[in-house]
Design a protein around this motif. Structure first.
Motif, short mmCIF file in Angstrom:
data_model
loop_
_atom_site.label_atom_id
_atom_site.label_comp_id
_atom_site.label_asym_id
_atom_site.label_seq_id
_atom_site.Cartn_x
_atom_site.Cartn_y
_atom_site.Cartn_z
N ILE A 119 17.26 22.99 -33.88
CA ILE A 119 16.48 23.16 -32.65
C ILE A 119 16.95 22.12 -31.63
O ILE A 119 16.99 20.92 -31.92
N ALA A 120 17.30 22.58 -30.44
CA ALA A 120 17.74 21.67 -29.39
C ALA A 120 16.54 20.92 -28.80
O ALA A 120 15.51 21.54 -28.53
N ALA A 143 17.40 4.04 -20.85
CA ALA A 143 18.47 4.52 -19.97
C ALA A 143 19.55 5.23 -20.76
O ALA A 143 20.13 6.24 -20.31
N LYS A 144 19.82 4.73 -21.97
CA LYS A 144 20.85 5.34 -22.83
C LYS A 144 20.46 6.76 -23.23
O LYS A 144 21.28 7.69 -23.17
N VAL A 145 19.17 6.96 -23.61
CA VAL A 145 18.69 8.30 -23.97
C VAL A 145 18.78 9.22 -22.76
O VAL A 145 19.22 10.37 -22.87
N PHE A 146 18.41 8.70 -21.60
CA PHE A 146 18.45 9.49 -20.37
C PHE A 146 19.89 9.90 -20.04
O PHE A 146 20.17 11.07 -19.73
N ASP A 147 20.82 8.95 -20.14
CA ASP A 147 22.24 9.23 -19.85
C ASP A 147 22.83 10.23 -20.84
O ASP A 147 23.60 11.12 -20.45
N THR A 151 24.51 13.84 -20.03
CA THR A 151 25.86 14.14 -20.50
C THR A 151 25.90 15.45 -21.27
O THR A 151 26.79 16.29 -21.07
N LYS A 152 24.90 15.65 -22.15
CA LYS A 152 24.85 16.89 -22.94
C LYS A 152 24.56 18.10 -22.06
O LYS A 152 24.98 19.21 -22.36
N ALA A 156 17.41 19.44 -17.90
CA ALA A 156 17.41 18.85 -16.55
C ALA A 156 16.39 17.72 -16.51
O ALA A 156 15.32 17.81 -17.12
N PRO A 157 16.70 16.64 -15.79
CA PRO A 157 15.73 15.53 -15.71
C PRO A 157 14.45 15.96 -14.98
O PRO A 157 14.49 16.82 -14.12
#
Length: 338
Positions: A119-120, A143-147, A151-152, A156-157
Motif C-alpha cells: 500500500i502506497a 524535512a527529510k520525510v517531506f523531501d 522526490t517520489k 502532493a504536499p
C-alpha cells in the motif's frame, strides 16, 4: 458509568445473543467505535469468542482504541494478524506511535505498509510523520520525510504538512527557514490557511517584527480569510508586548463585535499589560468580566492578577487571591510564588 449512554445497545446485543439471533458485525461497528476503550475491548473479545466474521473496519476500530490508550505496540501486533489491512489501518498505527513520540517506529510501520502491505503511503501518512517529527523538535528528520515524499512524487504536499514545518521551525527560532517553506507553499499552489498565517504572525511578533506581522495579516484578509480566536489573541498579545494597551483593547472590541469568544489567554494578555502600567483597577475589572462571561481562570491568569497587585504594592490582596486559587483547587506554581 462511562458506558451508561450505550447501555441500551449493549442490552440489545446481549438479548440477540441469548436468542441465538445472527448478528452482523457491521451493525456493531457504531457501538464499538463510540464506546469507551475498556468496554469496547470487552465487546470485541466477546465478538471474537463467538467467532463472528471480522472485517477490516472491525480491526481498524480496535486499533484506534489501542492507540488511544497508549498501546501502539499492541496495535502493531494486531495489524500483523489482519488478513486485509488497508491504508486506514496503517495510518492509525503510525498516528499511535507518533502520539507517543516514537516517530522512528512509525517510520518503520510506513516502510512495512509499502513493502508488506503493498500500500502506497498517502497524504495522511506523510502529514502524520512530518507532524510527529516536528512535535519532538526533529526538524531535519521532518524535512527529510517531506523531501522524500516530493522526490517520489506519489503525494502532493498539503497545507497540514507545510503548517507543521512552518510551526516547527518558528518554535525553534528559525523564522528564515519557516518563511522559505511559506514561499515554497505559495509557489506550489498550496493555499495558505488561517493556521499558516497565525503561525507566521505570532513568530514575527516574537522577534519584534511587528510591521511584517501586520503585513502578513493584511495579506490574509486580502485572500479572503477571516481571523479566528488565535489570530485575535496573537494580535492582542503583540500589542500588549509593544506597550500599546489602547490598540489591544480595540482589537478586543472588534473580536467581541465579530462574535469571536475571548479565552483565558485573551484576558491574561490584557491583565499582564495593564499590570505593567500599574492600572490595578483595570486588571480587576478585566478579571471580573472574564469570570462573568464564563471563563474559568487558570493558574496563568491568576498569576497575572497577583502580579498586578504585587506591582501596585497591595500584598494583602495578592495573598487573598492566592488563597482564592487554592480554595478553587488551582495549585500555585513557581511564578505565583515569585
Amino acid at each position: 458509568a462511562a458506558a451508561r449512554p450505550h447501555a441500551t445497545s449493549l442490552r440489545l446485543y446481549a438479548r440477540l445473543k441469548s436468542l441465538s439471533v445472527p448478528i452482523p458485525v457491521a451493525s456493531l461497528h457504531p457501538l464499538l467505535s463510540s464506546l469507551p476503550s475498556a468496554p469496547a475491548f470487552a465487546l470485541f473479545a466477546d465478538i471474537y469468542r463467538l467467532r463472528l466474521p471480522l472485517c477490516t473496519t472491525t480491526f481498524n476500530i480496535m486499533l484506534r482504541h489501542l492507540c488511544a490508550t497508549g498501546k501502539p505496540v499492541r496495535a502493531l501486533e494486531l495489524l500483523r494478524q489482519m488478513p486485509r489491512p488497508n491504508a486506514v489501518t496503517y495510518n492509525t498505527v503510525i498516528a499511535g506511535f507518533c502520539a507517543r513520540g516514537r516517530v522512528q517506529a512509525a517510520l518503520e510501520v510506513m516502510r512495512e505498509m509499502r513493502e508488506r502491505g503493498g500500500i502506497a503511503p498517502d497524504k495522511c501518512t506523510y502529514a502524520t510523520l512530518i507532524s510527529g517529527w516536528c512535535k519532538i523538535g526533529r526538524m531535519e528528520d521532518a524535512a527529510k520525510v517531506f523531501d522524500e515524499m516530493l522526490t517520489k512524487g506519489e503525494v502532493a504536499p498539503s497545507a497540514v504538512m507545510y503548517n507543521a514545518l512552518i510551526g516547527g521551525y518558528c518554535d525553534r527560532g528559525k523564522l528564515d527557514v519557516a518563511l522559505q517553506y511559506r514561499e515554497d507553499m505559495v509557489q506550489r499552489g498550496v493555499a495558505m490557511t488561517v493556521a499558516t498565517y497565525n503561525l507566521l504572525v505570532h513568530a514575527l511578533f516574537m522577534v519584534g517584527r511587528a510591521s511584517d506581522a501586520y503585513a502578513v495579516l493584511e495579506e490574509m484578509q486580502r485572500n479572503g480569510l477571516y481571523p479566528d480566536v488565535f489570530t485575535y489573541n496573537i494580535l492582542i498579545n503583540g500589542y500588549c508586548k509593544e506597550g500599546n494597551e489602547k490598540k489591544a483593547l480595540e482589537v478586543f472590541e472588534v473580536m467581541s463585535q465579530k462574535g469571536v469568544r475571548a479565552t483565558a489567554v485573551t484576558y491574561t494578555s490584557l491583565i499582564y499589560a495593564f499590570s505593567r502600567k500599574g492600572q490595578v483597577q483595570e486588571t480587576d475589572r478585566l478579571f471580573k468580566v472574564a469570570v462573568k462571561k464564563g471563563i474559568r481562570p487558570d493558574v496563568v491568569m491568576y498569576n497575572a492578577l497577583i502580579n498586578s497587585h504585587c506591582t501596585g504594592g497591595d500584598m494583602v490582596r495578592a495573598y487573598e487571591i492566592m488563597a482564592e486559587m487554592e480554595k478553587k483547587r488551582i495549585p500555585p506554581d513557581d511564578v505565583t510564588y515569585n
